[in-house]
Design an enzyme around this catalytic site. Sequence first.
Site, PDB file in Angstrom:
ATOM      1  N   ASP A   1     -15.997  -6.414  -5.745  1.00 48.62           N
ATOM      2  CA  ASP A   1     -16.656  -5.666  -4.690  1.00 48.62           C
ATOM      3  C   ASP A   1     -17.777  -4.853  -5.370  1.00 48.62           C
ATOM      4  O   ASP A   1     -17.772  -4.704  -6.592  1.00 48.62           O
ATOM      5  CB  ASP A   1     -15.628  -4.737  -4.021  1.00 48.62           C
ATOM      6  N   LEU A   2     -18.727  -4.362  -4.597  1.00 47.41           N
ATOM      7  CA  LEU A   2     -19.847  -3.615  -5.195  1.00 47.41           C
ATOM      8  C   LEU A   2     -19.675  -2.089  -5.055  1.00 47.41           C
ATOM      9  O   LEU A   2     -19.427  -1.374  -6.024  1.00 47.41           O
ATOM     10  CB  LEU A   2     -21.161  -4.059  -4.523  1.00 47.41           C
ATOM     11  N   ASP A   3     -19.811  -1.620  -3.803  1.00 49.82           N
ATOM     12  CA  ASP A   3     -19.795  -0.168  -3.542  1.00 49.82           C
ATOM     13  C   ASP A   3     -18.437   0.426  -3.912  1.00 49.82           C
ATOM     14  O   ASP A   3     -17.417   0.031  -3.366  1.00 49.82           O
ATOM     15  CB  ASP A   3     -20.061   0.096  -2.048  1.00 49.82           C
TER      16      ASP A   3
ATOM     17  N   THR B   1     -21.889   4.045  -5.047  1.00 48.55           N
ATOM     18  CA  THR B   1     -22.717   4.161  -3.847  1.00 48.55           C
ATOM     19  C   THR B   1     -21.888   4.598  -2.637  1.00 48.55           C
ATOM     20  O   THR B   1     -22.464   4.961  -1.609  1.00 48.55           O
ATOM     21  CB  THR B   1     -23.395   2.818  -3.529  1.00 48.55           C
TER      22      THR B   1
ATOM     23  N   LYS C   1     -14.785   2.303   4.347  1.00 43.09           N
ATOM     24  CA  LYS C   1     -14.980   1.662   3.039  1.00 43.09           C
ATOM     25  C   LYS C   1     -14.702   0.164   3.145  1.00 43.09           C
ATOM     26  O   LYS C   1     -13.652  -0.243   3.650  1.00 43.09           O
ATOM     27  CB  LYS C   1     -14.082   2.306   1.980  1.00 43.09           C
TER      28      LYS C   1
ATOM     29  N   SER D   1     -19.228  -8.651  -1.563  1.00 41.52           N
ATOM     30  CA  SER D   1     -19.500  -7.349  -0.950  1.00 41.52           C
ATOM     31  C   SER D   1     -19.968  -7.498   0.488  1.00 41.52           C
ATOM     32  O   SER D   1     -20.690  -8.436   0.820  1.00 41.52           O
ATOM     33  CB  SER D   1     -20.589  -6.627  -1.753  1.00 41.52           C
ATOM     34  N   ALA D   2     -19.575  -6.521   1.311  1.00 37.63           N
ATOM     35  CA  ALA D   2     -20.029  -6.503   2.707  1.00 37.63           C
ATOM     36  C   ALA D   2     -21.477  -6.041   2.817  1.00 37.63           C
ATOM     37  O   ALA D   2     -22.122  -6.209   3.858  1.00 37.63           O
ATOM     38  CB  ALA D   2     -19.142  -5.545   3.501  1.00 37.63           C
TER      39      ALA D   2
ATOM     40  N   LYS E   1     -14.677  -7.960   6.002  1.00 39.53           N
ATOM     41  CA  LYS E   1     -13.351  -7.586   5.499  1.00 39.53           C
ATOM     42  C   LYS E   1     -12.659  -6.774   6.590  1.00 39.53           C
ATOM     43  O   LYS E   1     -13.330  -5.985   7.237  1.00 39.53           O
ATOM     44  CB  LYS E   1     -13.474  -6.732   4.223  1.00 39.53           C
TER      45      LYS E   1
ATOM     46  N   GLU F   1     -11.270  -4.171  -6.067  1.00 42.87           N
ATOM     47  CA  GLU F   1     -11.618  -3.504  -4.795  1.00 42.87           C
ATOM     48  C   GLU F   1     -11.286  -2.018  -4.794  1.00 42.87           C
ATOM     49  O   GLU F   1     -10.299  -1.607  -5.409  1.00 42.87           O
ATOM     50  CB  GLU F   1     -10.806  -4.139  -3.661  1.00 42.87           C
ATOM     51  N   ASP F   2     -12.080  -1.242  -4.070  1.00 46.31           N
ATOM     52  CA  ASP F   2     -11.761   0.184  -3.907  1.00 46.31           C
ATOM     53  C   ASP F   2     -11.371   0.506  -2.465  1.00 46.31           C
ATOM     54  O   ASP F   2     -11.138   1.667  -2.153  1.00 46.31           O
ATOM     55  CB  ASP F   2     -12.958   1.067  -4.295  1.00 46.31           C
TER      56      ASP F   2
END
Length: 218
Positions: free
Chosen positions: A8-10, A16, A44, A113-114, A144, A168-169
Amino acid sequence: MIKGLLFDLDGVIVDTAKYHFLAWKSLCDQLGFKFDLADNELLKGVSRIRSFNIILELNNQKMSEEEVEKYCTLKNELYLKYINNLTEDEILPGVREFMADARKRNYGIALGSASKNSRLILDKLHLTDMFDVIIDGNKVSNAKPDPEVFTKGAEELGLKAEECVVFEDSVAGIVAAHNGNMKAIGVTNPEVTDYCDYYIKSFLNLNIDVLMRKVEGE
Ligand code: BG6
Ligand code: MG
């Protein structure tokens, strides 16, 4: 055996998540809506449109699709201002080193990532070249916790779901990984410890072999 890592990114690669919060908070203040850090947890991993719809539900509000579109554009403008000055210094601790090590060891690496801003952010962080595959909000139709973003990532890496692990966060992202038959490592957000298969506080000094052995339950 794990052969692919889906990131995942953020909130996993870069912090971010705080800028998404600040942009939504600023929009909600303008609209006179309640929005706090606990509400933000629900957003999130969730797509931009779905996020605003959750905010509307939390505030018992209804809007037309056009208005939703308008405010999502406004939120993104606010968000883009925050990330305009993003630099490599904001890559979360240990991420670059961990990914470089994974590449050396021939793991396939994909982004899942979304965010429709993924490319821009990876370019600003000079991380784009780390990825064999990039699946983002522009490439999927189901957000997601639907597993599409990760199943596409595994497919494009040429791997089976069981051969991939997700970092993932967010709860939505961990549920998405599980829905796609993949294990999920929770990162940076203690709120997800009850949902993930294994939790790490950060990527700092993380030994990939040790981690994979733990995740594979050996
Ligand atoms: C996810 C974030 O990665 O991307 C969400 O966790 C965000 O908070 C979503 O809403 C969509 O991002 P963007 O950049 O397309 O608005
Ligand atoms: Mg995230």
